[in-house]
Design a protein around this motif. Structure first.
Motif, PDB file in Angstrom:
ATOM      1  N   ALA A  57      -0.531  -2.074  30.084  1.00 36.56           N
ATOM      2  CA  ALA A  57      -1.253  -2.341  28.837  1.00 36.56           C
ATOM      3  C   ALA A  57      -0.274  -2.662  27.721  1.00 36.56           C
ATOM      4  O   ALA A  57       0.761  -2.018  27.582  1.00 36.56           O
ATOM      5  N   GLU A  58      -0.568  -3.625  26.918  1.00 39.36           N
ATOM      6  CA  GLU A  58       0.294  -4.004  25.797  1.00 39.36           C
ATOM      7  C   GLU A  58       0.198  -2.962  24.676  1.00 39.36           C
ATOM      8  O   GLU A  58      -0.897  -2.447  24.389  1.00 39.36           O
ATOM      9  N   PRO A  59       1.355  -2.565  24.033  1.00 40.19           N
ATOM     10  CA  PRO A  59       1.305  -1.572  22.952  1.00 40.19           C
ATOM     11  C   PRO A  59       0.501  -2.073  21.763  1.00 40.19           C
ATOM     12  O   PRO A  59       0.549  -3.268  21.426  1.00 40.19           O
ATOM     13  N   GLU A  60      -0.215  -1.097  21.131  1.00 34.94           N
ATOM     14  CA  GLU A  60      -1.046  -1.460  19.981  1.00 34.94           C
ATOM     15  C   GLU A  60      -0.153  -1.755  18.778  1.00 34.94           C
ATOM     16  O   GLU A  60       0.747  -0.986  18.449  1.00 34.94           O
ATOM     17  N   VAL A  61      -0.395  -2.827  18.135  1.00 37.45           N
ATOM     18  CA  VAL A  61       0.369  -3.228  16.950  1.00 37.45           C
ATOM     19  C   VAL A  61      -0.292  -2.613  15.715  1.00 37.45           C
ATOM     20  O   VAL A  61      -1.459  -2.890  15.421  1.00 37.45           O
ATOM     21  N   ILE A  62       0.484  -1.710  15.006  1.00 36.49           N
ATOM     22  CA  ILE A  62      -0.031  -1.056  13.794  1.00 36.49           C
ATOM     23  C   ILE A  62       0.380  -1.893  12.589  1.00 36.49           C
ATOM     24  O   ILE A  62       1.577  -2.122  12.359  1.00 36.49           O
ATOM     25  N   PRO A  63      -0.559  -2.344  11.803  1.00 37.95           N
ATOM     26  CA  PRO A  63      -0.200  -3.167  10.640  1.00 37.95           C
ATOM     27  C   PRO A  63       0.574  -2.342   9.608  1.00 37.95           C
ATOM     28  O   PRO A  63       0.312  -1.166   9.396  1.00 37.95           O
ATOM     29  N   ALA A  64       1.537  -2.980   8.974  1.00 36.45           N
ATOM     30  CA  ALA A  64       2.337  -2.306   7.943  1.00 36.45           C
ATOM     31  C   ALA A  64       1.470  -1.984   6.735  1.00 36.45           C
ATOM     32  O   ALA A  64       0.622  -2.791   6.340  1.00 36.45           O
ATOM     33  N   PRO A  65       1.671  -0.800   6.116  1.00 33.93           N
ATOM     34  CA  PRO A  65       0.873  -0.449   4.935  1.00 33.93           C
ATOM     35  C   PRO A  65       1.162  -1.404   3.782  1.00 33.93           C
ATOM     36  O   PRO A  65       2.321  -1.732   3.520  1.00 33.93           O
ATOM     37  N   PRO A  66       0.162  -1.855   3.074  1.00 35.82           N
ATOM     38  CA  PRO A  66       0.393  -2.735   1.924  1.00 35.82           C
ATOM     39  C   PRO A  66       1.146  -1.991   0.811  1.00 35.82           C
ATOM     40  O   PRO A  66       1.019  -0.781   0.662  1.00 35.82           O
ATOM     41  N   PRO A  67       1.950  -2.686  -0.004  1.00 30.57           N
ATOM     42  CA  PRO A  67       2.684  -2.029  -1.111  1.00 30.57           C
ATOM     43  C   PRO A  67       1.760  -1.292  -2.078  1.00 30.57           C
ATOM     44  O   PRO A  67       2.119  -0.235  -2.585  1.00 30.57           O
ATOM     45  N   LYS A  68       0.583  -1.832  -2.317  1.00 28.76           N
ATOM     46  CA  LYS A  68      -0.355  -1.172  -3.221  1.00 28.76           C
ATOM     47  C   LYS A  68      -0.755   0.200  -2.696  1.00 28.76           C
ATOM     48  O   LYS A  68      -0.832   1.187  -3.453  1.00 28.76           O
ATOM     49  N   GLU A  69      -1.009   0.280  -1.403  1.00 27.14           N
ATOM     50  CA  GLU A  69      -1.406   1.561  -0.812  1.00 27.14           C
ATOM     51  C   GLU A  69      -0.228   2.535  -0.767  1.00 27.14           C
ATOM     52  O   GLU A  69      -0.409   3.750  -0.908  1.00 27.14           O
ATOM     53  N   LEU A  70       0.984   2.022  -0.595  1.00 30.96           N
ATOM     54  CA  LEU A  70       2.160   2.890  -0.632  1.00 30.96           C
ATOM     55  C   LEU A  70       2.362   3.484  -2.021  1.00 30.96           C
ATOM     56  O   LEU A  70       2.777   4.643  -2.156  1.00 30.96           O
ATOM     57  N   ARG A  71       2.081   2.693  -3.062  1.00 34.83           N
ATOM     58  CA  ARG A  71       2.184   3.231  -4.432  1.00 34.83           C
ATOM     59  C   ARG A  71       1.159   4.340  -4.645  1.00 34.83           C
ATOM     60  O   ARG A  71       1.458   5.355  -5.285  1.00 34.83           O
TER      61      ARG A  71
END
Length: 331
Positions: A32-46
């Protein structure tokens, strides 16, 4: 022929069923191919940074404020009486601070929730990413440092010099009480009193006195203590009632009979602090104080002056009462 084919097919099925499961199929399913987790947006990191920082600002403020205030109270009360070091008082203040943090942590969280902070719209997998963990850690560190710095501003409203002076005065009182309690036995006198000089009010008052309850306050020119202050020299009086400067009021109020008096100026480095009064030789001895007792009296006055000088190093309140003449014996 059909029967033959049918029997052969049945045998093949039976042979296949007897094989182990791992030999029934040579094909391996693809990984099975590993699930790709999207990077958190800068706005959400703030948002994540703010949500981690703001609660820690409140905790830092409360922690430092309680520690400083509790430590100051302990240092000026229990610490001064028991002779505790300032670091010990600070450690006790930290105990109070940690206790408040545990007791009122829920209240602080509830206050932060009322601010209506927008929570970061991140999945659990995104929150577990390295960048999210570092952002949350950075927010907490910045928040607690900021809160502690704000809590430290309470130092601006504390009179640190007055508190230190009060502590020194309490320590001084304890030391002088010990000195004057042991002094009568060492010198061989009945009573010892230490009169402090208040130059601004032109008064002499007792800091410590043996055999006397309460304090005695007299004008700076009153009695033998005032005479020793005026002359700035040791006075050895064989019979107090024969001296023109002797005041009988205290004897009349207390019922005590003063005979011999040894008045010793208390000075250090040309600064005059008061007068040490040694009253009556022990027993029925009516002779004047001898040279040995005079030297012991000067030694005790020097010790008292050293203690007073240490207190004087706080803000100079005692130095304003100092004189400029060293003690000496009359020729």
């Amino acid at each position: 022929m059909a029967l033959f084919l049918r029997g052969t097919r049945a045998k093949q099925v039976q042979i296949a069923l007897r094989r182990p499961l791992w030999r029934r199929s040579s094909s391996v399913p693809p990984a099975a191919e590993p699930e790709v987790i999207p990077a958190p947006p800068p706005k959400e990191l703030r948002r994540l940074f703010l949500c981690a920082a703001i609660p820690m600002v409140g905790f830092g403020m409360m922690d430092n404020f309680v520690m400083i205030q509790a430590g100051d109270i302990i240092d000026n009360s229990i610490g001064a009486k028991l002779g505790l070091a300032t670091l010990t008082a600070a450690a006790c203040g930290q105990v109070c601070s940690d206790t408040c943090g545990v007791a009122f942590g829920g209240v602080m969280d509830a206050m932060v929730m009322k601010l209506g902070l927008k929570q970061p719209q991140l999945t659990l997998a995104q929150l577990n990413l390295r960048v999210s963990r570092l952002t949350r850690l950075a927010g907490a560190l910045v928040g607690v440092i900021t809160g502690c710095c704000i809590g430290m501003t309470s130092l601006l409203f504390l009179n640190l010099e007055a508190a230190e002076m009060e502590k020194r005065m309490q320590e001084l009182t304890s030391l002088l009480e010990t000195l004057l309690q042991d002094g009568p036995e060492i010198i061989g006198v009945d009573r010892i009193s230490l009169f402090m000089w208040d130059q601004e009010k032109a008064l002499l008052w007792t800091k410590v006195a043996t055999g006397i309850k309460g304090a005695i306050c007299v004008p700076e020119s009153h009695g033998l203590v005032g005479e020793a202050l005026r002359l700035k020299q040791l006075l050895n009086v064989a019979d107090a009632y024969e001296h023109p400067k002797f005041s009988k009021e205290v004897d009349m109020m207390s019922g005590y009979r003063t005979r011999q008096v040894l008045a010793v100026p208390v000075m250090k480095n040309d600064h005059f602090y008061g007068v040490l009064m040694l009253i009556n030789k022990r027993g029925e001895d009516i002779s004047p104080f001898d040279t040995t007792q005079e030297r012991l009296g000067l030694l005790m006055a020097n010790h008292a002056a050293t203690f007073l000088k240490n207190v004087d190093q706080g803000d100079g309140n005692l130095q304003r009462t100092s004189g400029r003449h060293p003690p000496s014996r009359p020729k």
